[in-house]
Design an enzyme around this catalytic site. Structure first.
Site, PDB file in Angstrom:
ATOM      1  CG  ASP A  81      29.815 -32.517   0.411  1.00 53.68           C
ATOM      2  OD1 ASP A  81      30.333 -31.526  -0.137  1.00 53.68           O
ATOM      3  OD2 ASP A  81      28.624 -32.560   0.737  1.00 53.68           O
ATOM      4  CE  LYS A  99      29.665 -31.267  -6.473  1.00 53.08           C
ATOM      5  NZ  LYS A  99      30.532 -30.926  -5.304  1.00 53.08           N
ATOM      6  CG  ASN A 135      29.415 -34.949   3.984  1.00 57.23           C
ATOM      7  OD1 ASN A 135      28.585 -35.165   3.102  1.00 57.23           O
ATOM      8  ND2 ASN A 135      29.530 -33.778   4.579  1.00 57.23           N
ATOM      9  CG  ASP A 137      29.173 -30.434   6.342  1.00 56.41           C
ATOM     10  OD1 ASP A 137      28.624 -30.533   7.468  1.00 56.41           O
ATOM     11  OD2 ASP A 137      28.569 -30.579   5.276  1.00 56.41           O
ATOM     12  N   GLY A 139      21.759 -31.709  -5.405  1.00 59.12           N
ATOM     13  CA  GLY A 139      21.775 -30.574  -4.490  1.00 59.12           C
ATOM     14  C   GLY A 139      21.274 -29.340  -5.212  1.00 59.12           C
ATOM     15  CE  LYS A 181      26.501 -33.616   6.257  1.00 63.14           C
ATOM     16  NZ  LYS A 181      25.363 -32.690   6.129  1.00 63.14           N
ATOM     17  CG  PHE A 234      24.456 -24.335  -6.767  1.00 65.28           C
ATOM     18  CD1 PHE A 234      23.851 -23.312  -7.460  1.00 65.28           C
ATOM     19  CD2 PHE A 234      24.636 -24.197  -5.395  1.00 65.28           C
ATOM     20  CE1 PHE A 234      23.432 -22.165  -6.818  1.00 65.28           C
ATOM     21  CE2 PHE A 234      24.228 -23.042  -4.741  1.00 65.28           C
ATOM     22  CZ  PHE A 234      23.618 -22.023  -5.448  1.00 65.28           C
ATOM     23  CB  ALA A 235      26.184 -30.286  -8.029  1.00 62.91           C
ATOM     24  CE  LYS A 236      19.128 -32.295 -11.414  1.00 64.08           C
ATOM     25  NZ  LYS A 236      18.140 -32.509 -12.504  1.00 64.08           N
ATOM     26  CG  LEU A 295      25.165 -42.101  -7.845  1.00 65.45           C
ATOM     27  CD1 LEU A 295      26.683 -42.072  -7.729  1.00 65.45           C
ATOM     28  CD2 LEU A 295      24.632 -43.468  -7.438  1.00 65.45           C
ATOM     29  N   GLY A 296      22.497 -38.553  -6.431  1.00 64.60           N
ATOM     30  CA  GLY A 296      22.096 -37.506  -5.491  1.00 64.60           C
ATOM     31  C   GLY A 296      22.015 -36.167  -6.187  1.00 64.60           C
ATOM     32  CB  THR A 302      25.697 -30.939   9.684  1.00 66.76           C
ATOM     33  OG1 THR A 302      26.027 -30.996   8.284  1.00 66.76           O
ATOM     34  CG2 THR A 302      24.352 -31.591   9.926  1.00 66.76           C
TER      35      THR A 302
END
Length: 484
Positions: free
Chosen positions: A167, A56, A154, A149, A36, A151, A38-40, A33-34, A189
């Protein structure tokens, strides 16, 4: 299942063991799905329940090298503290030698950003999302949690069109404030960051979340950012000055609200309670009402969540008052709506569950039963020969005196306060077990809220009120015989 899961190649992930390709022997992992630093995040199916979840996966070695262990622990604690219908739920945390896994609620609808990127939303749709966002943010703030954060990327949307805040990786808790009562970490952000964060002189976590909510509302209604420039320095300059223009289709009430939300002075910026009283915001607004039981969120508006024998009481509620609670533990409970029926006393109570010898032994440390009905820090047990109906009636009487709400299912009772705090309202659980046909064990324990408040409630209200129901066994007279 509405969505097919494409299994990853067997060599893709070393996490798979001898369990037929299941992650941790339980999850059938699907598409990514996504990802970063340090994480998937993957979608997965729980083979036990056939439900989809989001997993995660974090790499332990990377976390250790980057010094993020405390950060990860804080994120877990925060997600357990803020359990709410409009916040993505953390189900459990698991780990192997190399990975840490967050098993979370899977929100099928994707990011709110993808909907806004296609153009501005209808006013009623934008208002509904904003109302849900403010409900979630208010819940977090009441528990000392600040997202930092917020937005559209998120904010997720579920199958029912409801918002889910996600998040919490940059979130902070009140305990992280410095001596001046402010946060000093530069985060967020760029387009959604508040001007006081840019000044680097410290900021109030609640105030910057409100600013971000204001930017989000503008984006939902306009389809573009209020502060935008190709140069990030120029954009920061606009944010710092608070320079923005509202499109002509904005109503006067909305324009007024946005100028209060995007006030560059945090001291005069609108607060969450003031937002909830704003005319534009209040149109069609309904407080979300829910409770958490057996590690599941239950909506009070859905009748099927209530067994027929559930009886609810409300002690003189205020109109439109929201009763919610939460804590770092997974047993936080939110109070139920104002629905009281006098018929509850005409229904026969079910027989309390019986205790086996193994249950009794498990109550005690080791096999020493001498302290079976003594107290621990947040739990008390006592014996009673009184009828179950009388015990429950007395609990309801005590709750009424202190304006607590009562929720009952069979022989399990919840006494729920309404006073907000960092750990949510005080919630006390009472369970009644049958020891013999004429004697029961009453177990009282704190389920959510502040420990000191629980202790004061027990000393001032609960113990005096229940004292006459406690059975005290006669003293054992020891005799000795003289051997001649």
């Amino acid at each position: 299942m509405e969505e097919a899961i494409t299994m990853m190649p067997s060599g893709h992930d070393k996490r798979r063991k001898k369990d037929g390709g299941l992650l941790l022997g339980r999850f059938e992992v699907g598409k990514l799905l996504g990802a970063g630093t340090f994480a998937k995040v993957y979608v997965a199916r729980d083979v036990r329940t056939d439900e989809l979840v989001a997993i995660k996966a974090l790499d332990k070695e990377s976390i250790l090298k980057s010094g993020l262990v405390a950060h990860i622990k804080r994120e877990i604690a925060i997600l357990r503290r803020v359990r709410h219908p409009y916040i993505v739920q953390l189900f459990e945390v698991m780990a192997t030698k190399t990975k840490i896994y967050f098993v979370m609620e899977y929100v099928r609808g994707g990011e709110l950003f993808s909907r806004v990127s296609k153009g501005r939303l209808l006013e009623d749709t934008a208002r509904r999302y904003f109302q849900q966002l403010i409900s979630a943010v208010a819940f977090c703030h009441a528990r000392g949690v600040f997202h930092r954060d917020l937005k559209p990327e998120n904010l997720l949307v579920d199958d029912h069109g409801d918002l889910k805040v996600s998040d919490f990786g940059l979130s902070a808790v009140a305990e992280q404030m410095r001596g001046d009562g402010l946060f000093h970490t530069f985060c967020g952000t760029p387009a959604y960051v508040a001007p006081e964060v840019l000044s680097r002189r410290g900021y109030d976590g609640a105030k910057i979340d409100v600013w971000s909510c204001g930017v989000i509302l503008f984006v939902l209604m306009a389809g573009y950012l209020p502060f935008h420039d190709r140069s990030i320095v120029a954009m920061y300059r606009k944010i710092y000055k608070g320079v923005f223009r509202c499109p002509r289709w904005f109503s006067q009430d909305l324009v007024h609200l946005l100028h209060r939300l995007l006030d560059v002075n945090p001291q005069t910026r609108i607060t969450i309670p003031e937002i909830m009283e704003n005319p534009w915001f209040r149109k069609g607004f309904r407080h979300v009402r829910f409770y958490i039981e057996d590690n599941q969120l239950h909506s009070i508006d859905d009748p099927q969540d209530y067994p027929e024998d559930d009886q609810l009481q409300n002690n003189e509620p205020k109109p439109d008052e929201t009763y919610e609670s939460g804590s770092e533990s997974d047993c936080s409970v939110a109070s139920c709506p104002p629905t009281f029926s006098d018929e509850q006393h005409h229904h026969p109570l079910p027989r309390p569950p019986s205790l086996t010898a193994f249950d009794i032994i498990s109550f005690s440390r080791g096999f020493d039963l001498s302290g079976l009905f003594e107290e621990t820090e947040e739990m008390t047990r006592f014996l009673s020969k009184e009828p179950v109906s009388q015990i429950i009636s007395k609990l309801e009487e005590i709750a009424k005196v202190v304006s607590f709400k009562v929720r009952r299912k069979d022989c399990r009772i919840s006494l729920e306060g309404t006073r907000e705090g960092e750990k949510g309202p005080l919630t006390i659980g009472v369970e009644i077990y049958e020891l013999t046909p004429s004697m029961v064990v009453v177990e009282v324990k704190k389920k959510a809220g502040d420990g000191q408040e629980y202790e004061e409630f027990c000393i001032k209200e609960l113990k005096p009120g229940l004292q006459h129901l406690v059975y005290e066994s006669p003293p054992v007279i020891k005799t000795t015989s003289n051997m001649s």
